[in-house]
Design a protein around this motif. Sequence first.
Motif, PDB file in Angstrom:
ATOM      1  N   GLY A 179       0.841  -1.196   0.000  1.00  0.00           N
ATOM      2  CA  GLY A 179       0.000   0.000   0.000  1.00  0.00           C
ATOM      3  C   GLY A 179       0.872   1.241   0.000  1.00  0.00           C
ATOM      4  N   VAL A 180       0.644   2.125  -0.964  1.00  0.00           N
ATOM      5  CA  VAL A 180       1.431   3.358  -1.080  1.00  0.00           C
ATOM      6  C   VAL A 180       0.525   4.543  -0.761  1.00  0.00           C
ATOM      7  CG1 VAL A 180       2.962   4.735  -2.520  1.00  0.00           C
ATOM      8  CG2 VAL A 180       2.792   2.263  -2.899  1.00  0.00           C
ATOM      9  N   THR A 181       0.909   5.319   0.231  1.00  0.00           N
ATOM     10  CA  THR A 181       0.137   6.484   0.663  1.00  0.00           C
ATOM     11  C   THR A 181       0.757   7.741   0.071  1.00  0.00           C
ATOM     12  OG1 THR A 181      -0.440   5.404   2.752  1.00  0.00           O
ATOM     13  CG2 THR A 181      -0.667   7.801   2.664  1.00  0.00           C
ATOM     14  N   TYR A 182      -0.081   8.543  -0.611  1.00  0.00           N
ATOM     15  CA  TYR A 182       0.396   9.745  -1.289  1.00  0.00           C
ATOM     16  C   TYR A 182      -0.204  11.000  -0.656  1.00  0.00           C
ATOM     17  CZ  TYR A 182       1.765   6.586  -5.114  1.00  0.00           C
ATOM     18  OH  TYR A 182       2.322   5.585  -5.855  1.00  0.00           O
ATOM     19  N   ASP A 183       0.533  12.115  -0.766  1.00  0.00           N
ATOM     20  CA  ASP A 183      -0.019  13.404  -0.363  1.00  0.00           C
ATOM     21  C   ASP A 183      -0.625  14.085  -1.586  1.00  0.00           C
ATOM     22  OD1 ASP A 183       2.099  14.466  -1.813  1.00  0.00           O
ATOM     23  OD2 ASP A 183       3.171  15.240  -0.064  1.00  0.00           O
ATOM     24  N   THR A 184      -1.147  15.287  -1.406  1.00  0.00           N
ATOM     25  CA  THR A 184      -1.836  15.988  -2.503  1.00  0.00           C
ATOM     26  C   THR A 184      -0.876  16.431  -3.604  1.00  0.00           C
ATOM     27  OG1 THR A 184      -1.692  18.017  -1.182  1.00  0.00           O
ATOM     28  CG2 THR A 184      -3.757  16.795  -1.074  1.00  0.00           C
ATOM     29  N   ALA A 185       0.434  16.460  -3.307  1.00  0.00           N
ATOM     30  CA  ALA A 185       1.428  16.813  -4.322  1.00  0.00           C
ATOM     31  C   ALA A 185       1.896  15.589  -5.105  1.00  0.00           C
ATOM     32  CB  ALA A 185       2.631  17.492  -3.661  1.00  0.00           C
ATOM     33  N   GLY A 186       1.360  14.410  -4.757  1.00  0.00           N
ATOM     34  CA  GLY A 186       1.725  13.198  -5.469  1.00  0.00           C
ATOM     35  C   GLY A 186       2.957  12.501  -4.933  1.00  0.00           C
ATOM     36  N   ARG A 187       3.502  12.965  -3.811  1.00  0.00           N
ATOM     37  CA  ARG A 187       4.663  12.318  -3.209  1.00  0.00           C
ATOM     38  C   ARG A 187       4.242  11.121  -2.359  1.00  0.00           C
ATOM     39  NH1 ARG A 187       8.214  15.549   0.562  1.00  0.00           N
ATOM     40  NH2 ARG A 187       6.200  15.610   1.633  1.00  0.00           N
ATOM     41  N   ALA A 188       5.014  10.057  -2.399  1.00  0.00           N
ATOM     42  CA  ALA A 188       4.768   8.921  -1.520  1.00  0.00           C
ATOM     43  C   ALA A 188       5.207   9.296  -0.108  1.00  0.00           C
ATOM     44  CB  ALA A 188       5.526   7.702  -2.004  1.00  0.00           C
ATOM     45  N   LEU A 189       4.311   9.120   0.849  1.00  0.00           N
ATOM     46  CA  LEU A 189       4.610   9.397   2.250  1.00  0.00           C
ATOM     47  C   LEU A 189       5.008   8.132   2.992  1.00  0.00           C
ATOM     48  CD1 LEU A 189       1.591  11.739   3.125  1.00  0.00           C
ATOM     49  CD2 LEU A 189       3.861  12.390   2.290  1.00  0.00           C
ATOM     50  N   ASP A 190       4.380   7.036   2.636  1.00  0.00           N
ATOM     51  CA  ASP A 190       4.576   5.767   3.328  1.00  0.00           C
ATOM     52  C   ASP A 190       4.322   4.630   2.356  1.00  0.00           C
ATOM     53  OD1 ASP A 190       4.507   3.660   5.385  1.00  0.00           O
ATOM     54  OD2 ASP A 190       2.333   3.779   5.202  1.00  0.00           O
ATOM     55  N   VAL A 191       5.162   3.612   2.422  1.00  0.00           N
ATOM     56  CA  VAL A 191       4.921   2.375   1.679  1.00  0.00           C
ATOM     57  C   VAL A 191       4.823   1.257   2.705  1.00  0.00           C
ATOM     58  CG1 VAL A 191       5.779   0.722  -0.009  1.00  0.00           C
ATOM     59  CG2 VAL A 191       6.129   3.170  -0.375  1.00  0.00           C
ATOM     60  N   ALA A 192       3.688   0.579   2.726  1.00  0.00           N
ATOM     61  CA  ALA A 192       3.462  -0.533   3.641  1.00  0.00           C
ATOM     62  C   ALA A 192       3.551  -1.842   2.870  1.00  0.00           C
ATOM     63  CB  ALA A 192       2.094  -0.416   4.303  1.00  0.00           C
ATOM     64  N   VAL A 193       4.400  -2.741   3.329  1.00  0.00           N
ATOM     65  CA  VAL A 193       4.520  -4.071   2.740  1.00  0.00           C
ATOM     66  C   VAL A 193       4.085  -5.061   3.815  1.00  0.00           C
ATOM     67  CG1 VAL A 193       6.048  -5.771   1.699  1.00  0.00           C
ATOM     68  CG2 VAL A 193       6.410  -3.321   1.267  1.00  0.00           C
TER      69      VAL A 193
END
Length: 249
Positions: A218-232
């Motif tokens: 699961g990849v969590t993005y902010d409103t600027a499109g940057r990945a904040l967190d990647v959950a494996v």
Amino acid sequence: MTPFAPDSIVLNRKLPLWYQVSQSLRASILGRSPRDPLRLPTEEQLAGHYGVSVLTMRQALKELEDEGLISRHRRRGTFIEPDARRSTPVRLLGSVDAIVAQQSGMTTELLEHGRAPLPTEVAEHFPDLAETATYHRLRSDEATGEPTNHARNYVRPELAERIDLADLVRWPMTKVLRDVVGADISRITDTVEARLADPETAKLLQVPLLSPILHYTGVTYDTAGRALDVAVIHYRGDRFSFTVTLDAT
């Protein structure tokens, strides 16, 4: 008796309201403290809390009742089932609160944390970073103590500086980032595939080597499109299934 107080949410009008409310309430129930009361507020009070109609609230409560998380008694009220089984199928419908709900309600052990170079499988999501803060947690069924999944989160260092480790034992990473750190989450993308348990996963989840598991990213993005967190996350294949529901409207 003082009723249980659920968390508040901001509803997304593009998704079914009853579903969002049921998932938010589910997360609150599964993440409650053992000291919290078991009695829920009335339908009218809950509808007012979430800003929805009583009919919508009733539909949300029926979902939780069908799942076995609550029981409803005429004239007495609605109560949380203290011994309800938490290992339900994961259902995804595009709501951040749905992700939070599915990650809640388990005993969590923080196995390790710290800064580390980016592994190949997540490096593409952080092209501007050489390392991230990493957190490795093992989740177990509250009732049986049986391991159900283990998760590695790769988080931007500037966000990790504001994370309290005690919160990661109590809450899912998504909730910590959104509600505690104040991260501006816009979307989460999910990928699920079948794999065979490697030696580490087999040992942690107490399953035979090379037995089927569900591998979730699961990849969590902010409103600027940057990945904040990647959950494996590796889920036991005998305890979880994934269902994706598409809204045609």
